[in-house]
Design a protein around this motif. Structure first.
Motif, PDB file in Angstrom:
ATOM      1  N   THR A 299      -3.905  16.774   3.398  1.00 26.34           N
ATOM      2  CA  THR A 299      -3.375  16.397   5.038  1.00 26.34           C
ATOM      3  C   THR A 299      -3.771  14.665   4.894  1.00 26.34           C
ATOM      4  O   THR A 299      -4.946  14.525   4.695  1.00 26.34           O
ATOM      5  N   ILE A 300      -3.153  13.684   5.355  1.00 22.52           N
ATOM      6  CA  ILE A 300      -3.356  12.445   5.658  1.00 22.52           C
ATOM      7  C   ILE A 300      -2.829  12.253   7.009  1.00 22.52           C
ATOM      8  O   ILE A 300      -1.542  12.266   7.384  1.00 22.52           O
ATOM      9  N   ASP A 301      -3.897  11.909   7.827  1.00 19.25           N
ATOM     10  CA  ASP A 301      -3.292  11.632   9.622  1.00 19.25           C
ATOM     11  C   ASP A 301      -3.956  10.580   9.901  1.00 19.25           C
ATOM     12  O   ASP A 301      -5.237  10.419   9.754  1.00 19.25           O
ATOM     13  N   ASP A 302      -3.314   9.952  10.670  1.00 15.04           N
ATOM     14  CA  ASP A 302      -3.745   8.552  11.564  1.00 15.04           C
ATOM     15  C   ASP A 302      -4.473   7.743  10.731  1.00 15.04           C
ATOM     16  O   ASP A 302      -5.694   7.354  10.742  1.00 15.04           O
ATOM     17  N   CYS A 303      -3.917   7.299   9.276  1.00 18.99           N
ATOM     18  CA  CYS A 303      -4.507   6.633   8.513  1.00 18.99           C
ATOM     19  C   CYS A 303      -3.837   5.176   8.134  1.00 18.99           C
ATOM     20  O   CYS A 303      -2.653   5.071   8.088  1.00 18.99           O
ATOM     21  N   ILE A 304      -4.422   4.042   7.961  1.00 22.34           N
ATOM     22  CA  ILE A 304      -3.820   3.059   7.307  1.00 22.34           C
ATOM     23  C   ILE A 304      -4.115   2.899   5.662  1.00 22.34           C
ATOM     24  O   ILE A 304      -5.331   3.185   5.366  1.00 22.34           O
ATOM     25  N   VAL A 305      -3.232   2.868   4.655  1.00 22.01           N
ATOM     26  CA  VAL A 305      -3.441   2.759   3.419  1.00 22.01           C
ATOM     27  C   VAL A 305      -2.645   1.625   2.890  1.00 22.01           C
ATOM     28  O   VAL A 305      -1.509   1.539   2.640  1.00 22.01           O
ATOM     29  N   GLU A 306      -3.663   0.608   2.372  1.00 20.63           N
ATOM     30  CA  GLU A 306      -3.041  -0.562   1.496  1.00 20.63           C
ATOM     31  C   GLU A 306      -3.304  -0.484  -0.143  1.00 20.63           C
ATOM     32  O   GLU A 306      -4.302  -0.208  -0.624  1.00 20.63           O
ATOM     33  N   PHE A 307      -2.294  -0.260  -0.764  1.00 25.03           N
ATOM     34  CA  PHE A 307      -2.236  -0.300  -2.284  1.00 25.03           C
ATOM     35  C   PHE A 307      -2.327  -1.783  -2.789  1.00 25.03           C
ATOM     36  O   PHE A 307      -1.312  -2.624  -2.276  1.00 25.03           O
ATOM     37  N   ALA A 308      -2.848  -1.872  -3.644  1.00 26.96           N
ATOM     38  CA  ALA A 308      -3.101  -3.368  -4.226  1.00 26.96           C
ATOM     39  C   ALA A 308      -2.749  -3.064  -5.693  1.00 26.96           C
ATOM     40  O   ALA A 308      -3.529  -3.356  -6.984  1.00 26.96           O
ATOM     41  N   THR A 309      -1.621  -2.368  -5.848  1.00 29.31           N
ATOM     42  CA  THR A 309      -1.311  -1.977  -7.343  1.00 29.31           C
ATOM     43  C   THR A 309      -0.957  -3.078  -8.264  1.00 29.31           C
ATOM     44  O   THR A 309      -0.054  -3.866  -8.044  1.00 29.31           O
ATOM     45  N   PRO A 310      -1.952  -3.289  -9.338  1.00 29.49           N
ATOM     46  CA  PRO A 310      -1.647  -4.336 -10.358  1.00 29.49           C
ATOM     47  C   PRO A 310      -0.642  -3.951 -11.091  1.00 29.49           C
ATOM     48  O   PRO A 310      -0.170  -2.819 -11.300  1.00 29.49           O
ATOM     49  N   SER A 311      -0.224  -4.763 -11.995  1.00 30.54           N
ATOM     50  CA  SER A 311       1.032  -4.770 -12.906  1.00 30.54           C
ATOM     51  C   SER A 311       0.594  -3.851 -14.289  1.00 30.54           C
ATOM     52  O   SER A 311       1.248  -3.441 -15.025  1.00 30.54           O
ATOM     53  N   ASP A 312      -0.860  -3.476 -14.334  1.00 32.13           N
ATOM     54  CA  ASP A 312      -1.337  -2.679 -15.449  1.00 32.13           C
ATOM     55  C   ASP A 312      -1.847  -1.413 -14.958  1.00 32.13           C
ATOM     56  O   ASP A 312      -2.806  -0.917 -15.501  1.00 32.13           O
ATOM     57  N   SER A 313      -1.642  -0.932 -13.703  1.00 29.34           N
ATOM     58  CA  SER A 313      -2.195   0.402 -13.132  1.00 29.34           C
ATOM     59  C   SER A 313      -2.025   1.389 -13.845  1.00 29.34           C
ATOM     60  O   SER A 313      -0.954   1.651 -14.398  1.00 29.34           O
ATOM     61  N   LYS A 314      -2.711   2.428 -13.888  1.00 28.91           N
ATOM     62  CA  LYS A 314      -2.678   3.506 -14.582  1.00 28.91           C
ATOM     63  C   LYS A 314      -1.602   4.508 -13.944  1.00 28.91           C
ATOM     64  O   LYS A 314      -0.919   5.280 -14.559  1.00 28.91           O
ATOM     65  N   ALA A 315      -1.330   4.249 -12.799  1.00 30.16           N
ATOM     66  CA  ALA A 315      -0.440   4.840 -11.861  1.00 30.16           C
ATOM     67  C   ALA A 315       1.250   4.278 -12.012  1.00 30.16           C
ATOM     68  O   ALA A 315       2.234   5.075 -11.622  1.00 30.16           O
ATOM     69  N   LEU A 316       1.489   3.335 -12.783  1.00 31.55           N
ATOM     70  CA  LEU A 316       2.650   2.884 -12.789  1.00 31.55           C
ATOM     71  C   LEU A 316       3.720   3.785 -13.258  1.00 31.55           C
ATOM     72  O   LEU A 316       4.737   3.874 -12.472  1.00 31.55           O
ATOM     73  N   ASN A 317       3.559   4.609 -14.320  1.00 29.79           N
ATOM     74  CA  ASN A 317       4.664   5.503 -14.709  1.00 29.79           C
ATOM     75  C   ASN A 317       4.377   6.903 -14.070  1.00 29.79           C
ATOM     76  O   ASN A 317       5.165   8.014 -14.725  1.00 29.79           O
ATOM     77  N   GLY A 318       3.615   7.005 -13.296  1.00 29.58           N
ATOM     78  CA  GLY A 318       3.157   8.348 -12.567  1.00 29.58           C
ATOM     79  C   GLY A 318       3.549   8.031 -11.109  1.00 29.58           C
ATOM     80  O   GLY A 318       4.732   7.671 -10.637  1.00 29.58           O
ATOM     81  N   GLY A 319       2.632   8.714 -10.165  1.00 26.64           N
ATOM     82  CA  GLY A 319       2.867   8.637  -8.780  1.00 26.64           C
ATOM     83  C   GLY A 319       1.838   8.439  -7.891  1.00 26.64           C
ATOM     84  O   GLY A 319       0.663   8.605  -8.646  1.00 26.64           O
ATOM     85  N   TYR A 320       1.821   7.904  -6.782  1.00 23.72           N
ATOM     86  CA  TYR A 320       0.654   7.632  -5.929  1.00 23.72           C
ATOM     87  C   TYR A 320      -0.031   8.970  -5.674  1.00 23.72           C
ATOM     88  O   TYR A 320      -1.379   9.139  -5.598  1.00 23.72           O
ATOM     89  N   PHE A 321       1.003  10.264  -5.421  1.00 25.88           N
ATOM     90  CA  PHE A 321       0.415  11.401  -5.534  1.00 25.88           C
ATOM     91  C   PHE A 321       0.707  12.208  -6.599  1.00 25.88           C
ATOM     92  O   PHE A 321       2.086  12.819  -6.803  1.00 25.88           O
ATOM     93  N   TRP A 322      -0.057  12.448  -7.540  1.00 25.88           N
ATOM     94  CA  TRP A 322       0.728  12.875  -8.915  1.00 25.88           C
ATOM     95  C   TRP A 322      -0.161  13.997  -9.476  1.00 25.88           C
ATOM     96  O   TRP A 322      -1.432  13.885  -9.641  1.00 25.88           O
TER      97      TRP A 322
END
Length: 497
Positions: A299-322
């Motif tokens: 559960t995520i509630d009442d939050c502010i989430v800033e992604f600063a995803t770089p061009s070499d992020s491990k998550a690029l070919n996956g998902g933020y929730f993976w």
């Protein structure tokens, strides 16, 4: 003085002599904030059970229970019981004049409270028909973290395992951070299977936590709650929250497709509430490539989430929730009253991507009859711009899967259609609910393609700009729009009255 306050006070004055009224008003102890008089002659509302909060005294010998005031109420009838089955009466039908009561606190005990709004004789307002009920326990060890400590160093010196065991009983542990104070976390913290909370008691002056190393983040095999924290994640390249790389729980062995798999089921809740999180460069939630993690509730509630995803992020070919690498999935994912936006150059392929195991395997092995994904009253900006909103190999299109996307604002998200990708390309989903969403493209136009209308068939999508105030500065306040009238998007950005 508010108008309704003044009118209620005038009515009370008519029932008293002027001298008696002046004497009582001078000594009644009420202030502008707690007095909630209104027009009289109606039945008062039942207190909101979800507003009940319990706070322990610094020496843990007392606990104060509070709840939101009810309009028109001046007192409440309270009963409190101790014991899992209400064996002992702490107070019975006690009339309290404010929306709070303080009672003794025993460790490792169960408590429950019943609150009824009392009859207001002065305004002839009837007592509430119902009672608010709330239960809690004190199977929790509260530890005050000194300001300025590094969480990794502190836990090395004070292992959670030592604090969780009290007189032979396993307790949850709450690490209480000082409001406004600075903390660091120089590495990965794995709480194992323990029930752990990191919290600050002042949501208006959050404790600040710096993830100060490349591998800084949280791992868990059990319950984890992060509450009222301001988190700086720019220095970390690790997942923000991950399932333990070395699970601290025993697996269930499941045979599927001719092979045996380890199913690690985290039946405890993982929650992030009231947090402001900046600079995440990798996954928000990650299965750590362990086959196969199955978190029950995130559960995520009442939050502010800033992604600063770089061009070499491990998550690029996956998902933020993976959880795809390990083939598991989250049974119930709920994201409400929150904002997600990306300021980095990298564009992650999925917002949520689950693995291949589905209902047929989990229902039999874990006892799961269904699963849900819910987004409600959220704002998403420049997230997965050219990617896909969801991908769920094992559960897409199933009658046991429930999809809820309501009152959300999407800007520059999932160019192939948020509704289409939310349902993983499965049309005519009887278990899907859409309501009052905005699907705005990067150029300011609106997605009116089949990628929307073949999936969101509610006919309620909003084709008016929310007019974000200053998104480049992280200000997504809206004005003069249908979104403001209907109250959609993250509630924090709605126009202030």
């Amino acid at each position: 003085m508010k108008k309704n306050h003044l009118l209620a006070t005038m009515k009370t004055c008519l029932l008293m002599t002027a001298g008696l009224f002046l004497a009582s008003c001078a000594q009644d102890g009420f202030d502008e904030e707690t007095f909630t008089g209104t027009y009289g002659g109606y039945q008062l509302a039942t207190p909101d059970a979800s507003s009940v909060k319990v706070k322990s005294s610094s020496d843990k010998t007392e606990q104060t229970i509070t709840w939101n005031t009810v309009s028109g109420a001046i007192s409440y009838v309270v009963s409190i019981y101790e014991g899992e089955n209400k064996e002992n009466v702490v107070v019975k039908d006690k009339l309290v004049r404010r929306a709070s009561i303080t009672i003794p606190r025993k460790a490792r005990s169960y408590y429950s409270i019943e609150i009824q709004t009392a009859y207001n004789e002065a305004e002839d307002n009837a007592a509430s028909e119902g009672k608010a009920s709330y239960s809690w326990d004190t199977f929790i060890v509260e530890i005050d973290l000194p300001a300025g400590v590094d969480l990794v160093n502190y836990l090395d010196e004070h292992p959670t395992a030592n604090d969780a065991m009290v007189d032979g009983a396993l307790c949850a542990v709450s690490y209480n951070l000082t409001a406004g104070a600075n903390y660091t976390m120089g590495g990965m913290v794995d709480f194992g299977a323990y029930n752990v909370t990191l919290t600050c008691d002042d949501p208006t002056n959050k404790a600040k936590l710096l993830l100060s190393e490349e591998k800084s983040g949280f791992e868990t095999s059990g319950a984890l709650v992060l509450e009222n924290l301001y988190i700086d994640g720019f220095d970390s390249k690790a997942a923000f929250i991950a399932m333990s790389e070395k699970p601290a729980i025993e697996p269930i062995i499941v045979n599927a497709w001719g092979a045996d798999y380890n199913f690690y089921c985290d039946r405890d809740d993982i929650e992030v509430r009231g947090c402001e999180i900046h600079g995440l460069t990798s996954y928000f939630f990650y299965d750590n490539q362990v086959s196969c993690w199955f978190p029950t509730t995130l559960t995520i509630d009442d939050c502010i989430v800033e992604f600063a995803t770089p061009s070499d992020s491990k998550a690029l070919n996956g998902g933020y929730f993976w959880t795809n690498k390990g083939s598991g999935y989250i049974r119930n994912l709920t994201i409400t009253n929150s904002t997600f936006y990306n300021t980095g150059e990298g564009d992650v392929k999925y917002f949520v991507q689950y693995g291949g195991f589905g209902w047929s395997q989990t229902n039999e092995s874990l006892g799961w009859a269904d699963n849900t994904i819910t987004y409600d009253h959220c704002t998403f900006y420049h997230v997965c711009s050219n990617g896909q909103w969801g991908n769920y190999n094992g559960i897409a299109g199933k009658s046991t899967s429930f999809w809820n996307m309501t009152n959300c604002i999407f800007f520059d998200c999932s160019s192939s259609g948020v509704p289409r990708r939310f349902l993983a390309g499965k049309q005519n989903q009887a278990t899907a609910t859409f309501l009052n969403n905005t699907y705005q493209k990067k150029d300011g136009s609106f997605d009116t393609s089949n990628n929307v209308y073949s999936y969101d068939i509610s006919g309620t999508d909003i084709q008016e700009s929310p007019n974000f105030k200053n998104p480049s500065a992280g200000d997504f306040s809206i004005s003069g729009s249908k979104q403001a009238t209907l109250g959609t998007g993250d509630p924090r950005w709605l126009p202030k009255e």
